[in-house]
Design an enzyme around this catalytic site. Structure first.
Site, PDB file in Angstrom:
ATOM      1  N   ASP A 401     -78.827 -24.067 -62.475  1.00 37.51           N
ATOM      2  CA  ASP A 401     -78.603 -22.785 -61.808  1.00 37.51           C
ATOM      3  C   ASP A 401     -77.510 -22.770 -60.745  1.00 37.51           C
ATOM      4  OD1 ASP A 401     -80.996 -22.878 -63.146  1.00 37.51           O
ATOM      5  OD2 ASP A 401     -81.996 -21.490 -61.801  1.00 37.51           O
ATOM      6  N   GLU A 636     -89.157 -32.454 -57.869  1.00 40.81           N
ATOM      7  CA  GLU A 636     -88.221 -31.711 -58.722  1.00 40.81           C
ATOM      8  C   GLU A 636     -86.875 -32.426 -58.759  1.00 40.81           C
ATOM      9  OE1 GLU A 636     -87.813 -27.718 -57.300  1.00 40.81           O
ATOM     10  OE2 GLU A 636     -86.649 -27.031 -59.031  1.00 40.81           O
TER      11      GLU A 636
END
Ligand code: GLC
Length: 668
Positions: A401, A636
């Protein structure tokens, strides 16, 4: 020939001439004498000299260089107090930093009403000249950049004085790097007017007169130590990872994490299904069944299938207006963009991992038409010029992203959207460093989405006027590998695999032809709107390796290129491979996709390196990932220097891929 001008003529010439005066940091006043060197002054001097001999050559422009302290009273009353000061016709144009060249040319062009000056562009310099033959040394560095650390250690150990400029602390230092070298890479060192990029020891020895026999060792080359684990340790890690997946699992699908990502995410579910295949294949099948229930009638698979029980997520279904497409399955709420099609590659492993082969084959039969429809969609709807390269229409479709890859294409979007304000407020409520993309891009994202739903998600129409169309290296490499794996799946169930092998071959050729940059020896994304490669040094440039895309020779070139960058390969000290070259001025080890280590990317890289003969490197990466998860937890992403876990804790794809690596080592 000399022409004598009378007073009147002389005044006329003076009036038409643009007068540039550079006040550099030098000179004396009463008892004060400036002794300190000023790099900005020397760079400014070099740039102005260059402009005079190139862009401004033959134009009525005069340049004067004066020592500031001898003349400070002449500019101080005009607001100029911080050298270098550049005045244009007596007015302060810039101070305290190197002048902005396009702005300067535009100012001069406007005064002279000469368009050719305005359009004459930038200056790239390869040697800084100083009025008094500057002998001081300046180093542009950042603390995170490994090559910078080597260079500083070389200078310190050899007792060489220098002035250091940390690019993370100074915007003007970052701009200097770009202006001096035309790139964003550090370290940059200026020695005796020479500009050297990177740490080039032999060149420095020559310039500084350091004899190899006197040379003090720089921080010793770092030996990569491959962590090792006992089987019982591995079993413990495996169990911890299984617990993460099971904790994030709802009835028939799995959230990437419970806090920030409470829905069904496209490529996340692909990775997650591989984790399940290792200990409960039925869960893997259920995961993909649930995901593909959100598949649109044209084959498109959205990046989020919303959890109807959780309607607090932003941006939610109302933002995407996916229903405008008329293609969303009844009763489902989805986003309107996709993600890399990893699914065929993940689920193809079922044939080896599921002890019940019949069950695996029966799932292949069930999922094959859906996977084929998804791949067909990409080839028919997202390849506007039939080049066998799929293009993405939004940065988030890449899965990466917030990567620096999108900075330039997004900056070029000038339209704004009705949504922007609303979205910014929501983002500010949610924002937390590391979780969210740059705020300045939010408007652009919204504009892209608006363009899609206003065109009813008619991809053919969208590609005609969309301001963001990128042929991505990672996306197309994943598609290429998935086509091969879909071919395998087809063969297992007795279908023809030809179409898949043929398409895989075509994508491979197209990647090698269009996305490979011969001069740089690496793959770059291609921006279809601006018709150019996006030359940013991210690790995603190396993804074709795992899909076997380069031939042996190209593969070697790619690995050689890798070695010239700061990706933590040889003599560098970090926990695994970062997502962005650590020697870039805008590297950020904590900001998502702009530097941190990601498990899925490293997992792919290790497979790629192994295929091209870098077995030890692959082993180091994989074992380091297991070590990270073990010591820090299933995050993450991770800071490449400290290994600190960042973003979401107990993140599903981290757990799933660690299960894959551990199971492989335990021979489960
Ligand atoms: C972030 C990532 C994206 C991922 C999603 C859910 O948005 O950039 O790749 O799919 O989180 O985990």
């Amino acid at each position: 020939m000399h022409v004598l001008l009378d007073k009147k003529q002389e005044n006329m010439v003076k009036k038409k001439t643009v007068r540039l005066t550079l006040y550099r940091y030098a000179g004396k006043f009463l008892f004060f004498r400036i002794k300190k060197r000023c790099t900005e002054c020397n760079i400014s001097y070099t740039i102005l000299q260059r402009l005079m001999s190139e862009q401004l050559h033959g134009k009525p422009v005069a340049l004067r260089i004066v020592p500031w302290l001898d003349n400070f009273w002449k500019v101080i009353w005009r607001g100029g107090w911080h050298a270098p000061i550049l005045t244009v016709n007596g007015k302060v144009f810039s101070q305290g930093r190197v002048p902005d060249v396009p702005k300067l040319l535009s100012t001069i062009g406007k005064i002279l009403k000469d368009k050719s000056i305005i359009q004459s562009g930038e200056v790239k310099i390869d040697k800084v000249i100083s009025p008094e033959k500057e002998s001081a040394i300046t180093v542009y560095f950042s603390p995170a950049c490994p090559h910078c650390r080597l260079l500083l250690s070389y200078l310190n150990n050899n007792g060489i004085q220098y002035s250091g400029k940390d690019v993370t602390l100074s915007e003007s230092a970052r701009k200097d790097v770009e202006r001096l070298t035309g790139r964003l890479s550090i370290p940059v060192i200026i020695v005796k007017g020479e500009i050297i990029q990177g740490f080039d020891k032999s060149r420095l020895n020559d310039l500084l007169g350091v004899l190899p026999e006197d040379e003090k060792p720089v921080k010793a080359d770092i030996q990569k130590i491959i962590p090792h684990f006992t089987n019982s340790r591995l079993r413990e890690i495996h169990q911890k990872a299984v617990n993460v997946l099971d904790k994030n699992r709802l009835k028939c699908w799995t959230m990437p994490s419970t806090r920030l990502y409470p829905h069904l995410w496209n490529w996340d579910s692909g990775f997650i299904s591989l984790g399940y295949l290792h200990y409960d294949p039925e869960k893997a099948y259920t995961e993909l069944r649930s995901l593909f229930r959100g598949q649109w009638s044209d084959g498109f698979l959205p990046h989020i299938i919303f959890n109807p029980e959780y309607n607090n997520h932003f941006p939610g279904p109302g933002y995407w207006k996916a229903d405008n497409s008329g293609k969303v399955p009844a009763g489902k709420f989805t986003s309107g963009i996709g993600q890399p099609p990893v699914h065929a590659t993940m689920i193809a492993r079922a044939i080896k991992l599921d002890p019940d082969k019949e069950r695996a084959l029966s799932f292949f039969k069930e999922i094959y038409p859906k996977l084929k429809k998804l791949h067909d969609f990409y080839f028919t709807q997202r390849d506007p010029y039939s080049e066998n390269l799929v293009s993405i229409v939004h940065p988030w479709e890449s899965g990466l992203d917030n990567a620096p890859l999108w900075d330039e294409p997004l900056a070029a979007i000038t339209d704004t959207s009705e949504w922007a304000l609303n979205m910014q407020q929501k983002y500010d409520e949610l924002a937390q460093k590391g979780d969210r993309p740059k705020r300045i891009y939010i408007e652009k994202y919204s504009y892209l989405v608006e363009n899609m739903y206003k065109n009813n998600y008619n991809w053919e129409k969208i590609s005609e006027n969309h301001p963001f169309l990128i042929q991505g290296v990672l996306f197309n490499s994943i598609l290429c590998k998935s086509e091969l794996d879909l071919g395998n799946i087809a063969e297992f169930i007795g279908y023809s695999a030809d179409i898949h092998y043929d398409r895989a071959d075509k994508v491979k050729m197209a990647i090698n032809k269009k996305l490979f940059d011969e001069a740089e020896g690496i793959y770059y994304n291609f921006d279809l709107v601006h018709q150019k490669h996006i030359k940013r040094d991210t690790i995603f440039s190396y993804m074709p390796l795992f899909a076997g895309i380069p031939d042996r020779e190209m593969g070697k070139t790619v690995l050689d290129t890798l070695g010239t960058h700061c990706f933590c390969i040889a003599d560098m000290d970090c926990v695994a491979i970062p997502s962005y070259d650590m020697c870039q001025v805008d590297f950020d080890g904590e900001f998502y996709w702009r530097g941190p280590v990601w498990i899925n990317i490293n997992w792919y890289l290790a497979q790629g390196f192994r295929q091209y003969g870098e077995t030890e490197l692959a082993e180091w990466i994989e074992n380091s990932l297991i070590d990270l998860a073990d010591r820090k937890g299933f995050y993450e992403y991770y800071d490449p220097n400290s290994g600190i876990g960042l973003g979401e804790k107990d993140f599903s794809w981290t757990a799933a891929l660690i299960i894959d690596l551990v199971a492989d080592r335990l021979k489960l």
